[in-house]
Design a protein around this motif. Structure first.
Motif, PDB file in Angstrom:
ATOM      1  N   VAL A 118      44.168  33.317  36.584  1.00 40.99           N
ATOM      2  CA  VAL A 118      45.278  32.502  37.066  1.00 40.99           C
ATOM      3  C   VAL A 118      45.836  33.125  38.347  1.00 40.99           C
ATOM      4  O   VAL A 118      46.409  34.218  38.305  1.00 40.99           O
ATOM      5  CB  VAL A 118      46.395  32.427  36.000  1.00 40.99           C
ATOM      6  CG1 VAL A 118      47.508  31.479  36.455  1.00 40.99           C
ATOM      7  CG2 VAL A 118      45.836  31.999  34.639  1.00 40.99           C
ATOM      8  N   LEU A 119      45.650  32.452  39.482  1.00 39.01           N
ATOM      9  CA  LEU A 119      46.193  32.969  40.745  1.00 39.01           C
ATOM     10  C   LEU A 119      47.578  32.361  40.946  1.00 39.01           C
ATOM     11  O   LEU A 119      47.727  31.150  41.062  1.00 39.01           O
ATOM     12  CB  LEU A 119      45.293  32.611  41.931  1.00 39.01           C
ATOM     13  CG  LEU A 119      43.798  32.923  41.810  1.00 39.01           C
ATOM     14  CD1 LEU A 119      43.109  32.765  43.167  1.00 39.01           C
ATOM     15  CD2 LEU A 119      43.542  34.311  41.255  1.00 39.01           C
ATOM     16  N   VAL A 120      48.577  33.222  40.947  1.00 38.94           N
ATOM     17  CA  VAL A 120      49.967  32.766  40.999  1.00 38.94           C
ATOM     18  C   VAL A 120      50.448  32.735  42.454  1.00 38.94           C
ATOM     19  O   VAL A 120      50.431  33.765  43.137  1.00 38.94           O
ATOM     20  CB  VAL A 120      50.854  33.705  40.149  1.00 38.94           C
ATOM     21  CG1 VAL A 120      52.308  33.259  40.208  1.00 38.94           C
ATOM     22  CG2 VAL A 120      50.365  33.730  38.699  1.00 38.94           C
ATOM     23  N   ARG A 121      50.835  31.554  42.923  1.00 38.66           N
ATOM     24  CA  ARG A 121      51.348  31.346  44.281  1.00 38.66           C
ATOM     25  C   ARG A 121      50.513  32.027  45.370  1.00 38.66           C
ATOM     26  O   ARG A 121      51.055  32.742  46.232  1.00 38.66           O
ATOM     27  CB  ARG A 121      52.811  31.821  44.384  1.00 38.66           C
ATOM     28  CG  ARG A 121      53.777  31.106  43.436  1.00 38.66           C
ATOM     29  CD  ARG A 121      55.227  31.546  43.620  1.00 38.66           C
ATOM     30  NE  ARG A 121      55.446  32.956  43.394  1.00 38.66           N
ATOM     31  CZ  ARG A 121      55.567  33.539  42.202  1.00 38.66           C
ATOM     32  NH1 ARG A 121      55.531  32.805  41.094  1.00 38.66           N
ATOM     33  NH2 ARG A 121      55.745  34.843  42.101  1.00 38.66           N
TER      34      ARG A 121
ATOM     35  N   PRO B 192      49.971  26.869  44.741  1.00 36.28           N
ATOM     36  CA  PRO B 192      49.379  27.540  45.921  1.00 36.28           C
ATOM     37  C   PRO B 192      50.024  27.051  47.220  1.00 36.28           C
ATOM     38  O   PRO B 192      50.431  25.889  47.309  1.00 36.28           O
ATOM     39  CB  PRO B 192      47.905  27.129  45.854  1.00 36.28           C
ATOM     40  CG  PRO B 192      47.882  25.858  45.072  1.00 36.28           C
ATOM     41  CD  PRO B 192      49.031  25.940  44.100  1.00 36.28           C
ATOM     42  N   ASP B 193      50.103  27.926  48.220  1.00 33.13           N
ATOM     43  CA  ASP B 193      50.674  27.542  49.516  1.00 33.13           C
ATOM     44  C   ASP B 193      49.778  26.576  50.271  1.00 33.13           C
ATOM     45  O   ASP B 193      50.259  25.748  51.028  1.00 33.13           O
ATOM     46  CB  ASP B 193      50.880  28.789  50.407  1.00 33.13           C
ATOM     47  CG  ASP B 193      52.127  29.571  50.008  1.00 33.13           C
ATOM     48  OD1 ASP B 193      52.798  29.162  49.043  1.00 33.13           O
ATOM     49  OD2 ASP B 193      52.411  30.593  50.660  1.00 33.13           O
TER      50      ASP B 193
ATOM     51  N   THR C 232      48.096  41.551  36.188  1.00 36.01           N
ATOM     52  CA  THR C 232      47.681  42.659  37.047  1.00 36.01           C
ATOM     53  C   THR C 232      48.820  43.060  37.972  1.00 36.01           C
ATOM     54  O   THR C 232      49.464  42.222  38.579  1.00 36.01           O
ATOM     55  CB  THR C 232      46.481  42.251  37.916  1.00 36.01           C
ATOM     56  OG1 THR C 232      46.821  41.059  38.630  1.00 36.01           O
ATOM     57  CG2 THR C 232      45.252  41.976  37.079  1.00 36.01           C
ATOM     58  N   THR C 233      49.052  44.349  38.066  1.00 37.70           N
ATOM     59  CA  THR C 233      50.045  44.820  39.022  1.00 37.70           C
ATOM     60  C   THR C 233      49.723  46.248  39.425  1.00 37.70           C
ATOM     61  O   THR C 233      49.230  47.038  38.618  1.00 37.70           O
ATOM     62  CB  THR C 233      51.480  44.730  38.466  1.00 37.70           C
ATOM     63  OG1 THR C 233      52.355  45.435  39.346  1.00 37.70           O
ATOM     64  CG2 THR C 233      51.589  45.312  37.085  1.00 37.70           C
ATOM     65  N   GLY C 234      49.977  46.559  40.669  1.00 38.84           N
ATOM     66  CA  GLY C 234      49.745  47.907  41.156  1.00 38.84           C
ATOM     67  C   GLY C 234      51.003  48.744  41.114  1.00 38.84           C
ATOM     68  O   GLY C 234      50.967  49.951  41.278  1.00 38.84           O
ATOM     69  N   ARG C 235      52.159  48.072  40.885  1.00 40.19           N
ATOM     70  CA  ARG C 235      53.426  48.807  40.921  1.00 40.19           C
ATOM     71  C   ARG C 235      53.935  49.075  39.517  1.00 40.19           C
ATOM     72  O   ARG C 235      53.906  48.191  38.664  1.00 40.19           O
ATOM     73  CB  ARG C 235      54.480  47.977  41.671  1.00 40.19           C
ATOM     74  CG  ARG C 235      54.197  47.867  43.159  1.00 40.19           C
ATOM     75  CD  ARG C 235      55.271  47.036  43.838  1.00 40.19           C
ATOM     76  NE  ARG C 235      55.187  45.627  43.450  1.00 40.19           N
ATOM     77  CZ  ARG C 235      56.205  44.791  43.423  1.00 40.19           C
ATOM     78  NH1 ARG C 235      57.416  45.218  43.717  1.00 40.19           N
ATOM     79  NH2 ARG C 235      56.036  43.515  43.091  1.00 40.19           N
ATOM     80  N   PRO C 236      54.434  50.267  39.248  1.00 39.59           N
ATOM     81  CA  PRO C 236      55.026  50.520  37.935  1.00 39.59           C
ATOM     82  C   PRO C 236      56.316  49.707  37.770  1.00 39.59           C
ATOM     83  O   PRO C 236      57.049  49.499  38.724  1.00 39.59           O
ATOM     84  CB  PRO C 236      55.323  52.018  37.943  1.00 39.59           C
ATOM     85  CG  PRO C 236      55.287  52.436  39.364  1.00 39.59           C
ATOM     86  CD  PRO C 236      54.532  51.412  40.147  1.00 39.59           C
ATOM     87  N   ARG C 237      56.581  49.210  36.585  1.00 37.21           N
ATOM     88  CA  ARG C 237      57.748  48.361  36.348  1.00 37.21           C
ATOM     89  C   ARG C 237      58.628  48.972  35.282  1.00 37.21           C
ATOM     90  O   ARG C 237      58.146  49.630  34.383  1.00 37.21           O
ATOM     91  CB  ARG C 237      57.311  46.970  35.858  1.00 37.21           C
ATOM     92  CG  ARG C 237      56.270  46.317  36.715  1.00 37.21           C
ATOM     93  CD  ARG C 237      56.825  45.924  38.064  1.00 37.21           C
ATOM     94  NE  ARG C 237      55.747  45.320  38.828  1.00 37.21           N
ATOM     95  CZ  ARG C 237      55.876  44.185  39.483  1.00 37.21           C
ATOM     96  NH1 ARG C 237      57.008  43.531  39.504  1.00 37.21           N
ATOM     97  NH2 ARG C 237      54.867  43.709  40.168  1.00 37.21           N
TER      98      ARG C 237
ATOM     99  N   PRO D 170      50.766  36.835  44.233  1.00 39.38           N
ATOM    100  CA  PRO D 170      50.594  36.464  45.640  1.00 39.38           C
ATOM    101  C   PRO D 170      50.226  37.692  46.483  1.00 39.38           C
ATOM    102  O   PRO D 170      50.600  38.819  46.145  1.00 39.38           O
ATOM    103  CB  PRO D 170      51.970  35.951  46.068  1.00 39.38           C
ATOM    104  CG  PRO D 170      52.792  35.854  44.835  1.00 39.38           C
ATOM    105  CD  PRO D 170      52.164  36.693  43.790  1.00 39.38           C
ATOM    106  N   GLU D 171      49.511  37.445  47.584  1.00 35.38           N
ATOM    107  CA  GLU D 171      48.996  38.514  48.425  1.00 35.38           C
ATOM    108  C   GLU D 171      50.093  39.489  48.863  1.00 35.38           C
ATOM    109  O   GLU D 171      49.922  40.704  48.818  1.00 35.38           O
ATOM    110  CB  GLU D 171      48.327  37.942  49.685  1.00 35.38           C
ATOM    111  CG  GLU D 171      47.057  37.157  49.418  1.00 35.38           C
ATOM    112  CD  GLU D 171      47.323  35.683  49.197  1.00 35.38           C
ATOM    113  OE1 GLU D 171      48.357  35.342  48.578  1.00 35.38           O
ATOM    114  OE2 GLU D 171      46.492  34.867  49.635  1.00 35.38           O
ATOM    115  N   ARG D 172      51.214  38.968  49.352  1.00 35.19           N
ATOM    116  CA  ARG D 172      52.179  39.855  49.997  1.00 35.19           C
ATOM    117  C   ARG D 172      52.952  40.697  48.998  1.00 35.19           C
ATOM    118  O   ARG D 172      53.170  41.884  49.202  1.00 35.19           O
ATOM    119  CB  ARG D 172      53.141  39.046  50.881  1.00 35.19           C
ATOM    120  CG  ARG D 172      53.820  39.934  51.942  1.00 35.19           C
ATOM    121  CD  ARG D 172      54.474  39.110  53.050  1.00 35.19           C
ATOM    122  NE  ARG D 172      53.592  38.083  53.573  1.00 35.19           N
ATOM    123  CZ  ARG D 172      53.933  36.798  53.741  1.00 35.19           C
ATOM    124  NH1 ARG D 172      55.137  36.388  53.422  1.00 35.19           N
ATOM    125  NH2 ARG D 172      53.061  35.932  54.221  1.00 35.19           N
TER     126      ARG D 172
END
Lengths: 244, 244
Positions: free
Chosen positions: A12-15, A42-43, A84-89, A121-123
């Motif tokens: 699932v690609l979110v935004r 999607p944009d 998926t996330t690269g940042r700790p939450r 999202p990418e950003r």
């Protein structure tokens, strides 16, 4: 073992922001045999030329992709959702590696439980509100000083971990067209031929040194993983060298 | 265990065509903690703006990359060379999976043997003449109907397999800021509180059904992986529900 299509999770690609990135994500899904793409708000149009070109042959995944207004609808039929996330939450959820996720998804799906993986999202990546839809966080271990991945790279690594679990290719395969590893009778015959010609040529300086010198030569050829064809080639080489 | 820099192989990009792809390959190398980039006869300047922008923070790898005229020079100091290819070749060399390659590289480098991996040009991949420089072929198992990867994706998967072998992150990590899993005394105390209030509220229809009904509730909460904080939250919830 190979995954049947209902054993493979939805991605699932979110935004997603750029159509090209949706296209390269589709290509990465195709590489990993994952076909159920879902897009949340999607944009850009995921069927535009830029997306299809970037998908590089995975246009079917784009054409079959379903578009949803929000995450609720996109994950409604799923029973376990990974984010998926690269940042700790700052939230209490189990955090899986790619391998941990793949093992769990594989086990769930073998029990008939339908799984999905969210990509942000990418950003910005996924927001905390998006993560609230997930049972489990996935954080792929990478160089801690530079762990950020673009969308398609993240899709590729997650897909690869899932594909990898189902793949049974041996770590090493012999690529030996038209031949096969020599058997021990063939290599012994080769060593006997070599020893005989070397003896004749005066290579073994003394009877005392002979065994060790021969052992060294045997070890060189043993390490070469000779094929039956190689043994024939070496017989020819020795015969021609000896003739002169 | 983490790789020291001399335990990490060199990545050799052979005749790369587009500077952007060299940049994204650098980013993928950085993700995997691999810093020794070598370029053989690249078509474009690997330090141009497009390359640096695509490297997304991995500019150091580009700036430290060494450029060579031919493969001979690029691999001169390497002792074991692996060549990535997606196409089967008519040559006798062992073919390793990504995992097989990573295990071998790791073992070689722990023995002080310097390794490198060759990646081919975007359009064609490595030629047979290039493969002749390799001890071993690497072919990453992927969807057999669509196994072609772009340059950066190939670099990422090879790098990931190498990084992955050295990574010791547990499959699952508990992300529990400011709290930790409840111990059994805490959960038993919670169940006792719950049972007492449910008894008072007439929830257990009969003495006969009581044990089974309580067991079902216990199982629900046992599956929730309660933290100490969760237990306090649930005590509060039960108390407030019971009060009304």
């Amino acid at each position: 073992m190979t995954f049947s299509s209902d054993m493979v999770p939805a991605f699932v690609l979110v935004r997603p922001q750029l159509a090209e990135n949706v296209g390269t994500a589709a290509r990465a899904m195709m590489n990993c045999g994952i076909f159920d793409m879902r897009l949340v708000d999607p944009d850009e149009d995921h069927l535009c030329d830029r997306a299809v070109a970037a998908s590089s042959g995975a246009g079917d995944i784009l054409r079959q992709a379903k578009v949803f207004k929000n995450i609720d609808d996109a994950v409604a039929d799923l029973q376990k959702v990974y984010a998926t996330t690269g940042r700790p939450r700052d939230m209490i959820k189990p955090v899986f590696t790619g391998q941990g996720m793949a093992k769990e998804i594989c086990a769930y799906q073998q029990n008939g439980v339908k799984c999905g993986v969210l990509f942000g999202p990418e950003r910005t990546g996924l927001e905390n509100d998006d993560l609230a839809y997930a049972d489990t966080i996935v954080n792929i271990p990478l160089n801690p000083n530079h762990s950020s991945l673009n969308l398609a790279q993240a899709v590729l690594l997650v897909g690869y971990e899932i594909f990898r679990l189902s793949d049974t290719t041996p770590d090493m395969m012999l690529s030996m067209p038209h031949t096969e590893p020599a058997n021990k009778a063939e290599t012994e015959h080769l060593f006997a031929h070599l020893e005989q010609e070397l003896e004749r040529a005066g290579y073994f300086k003394s009877a005392e040194k002979h065994p060790r010198m021969m052992r060294n030569l045997r070890n060189i050829f043993m390490r070469a993983d000779l094929t039956s064809q190689d043994v024939r080639t070496l017989h020819g080489m020795i015969a021609d060298l000896a003739r002169h």
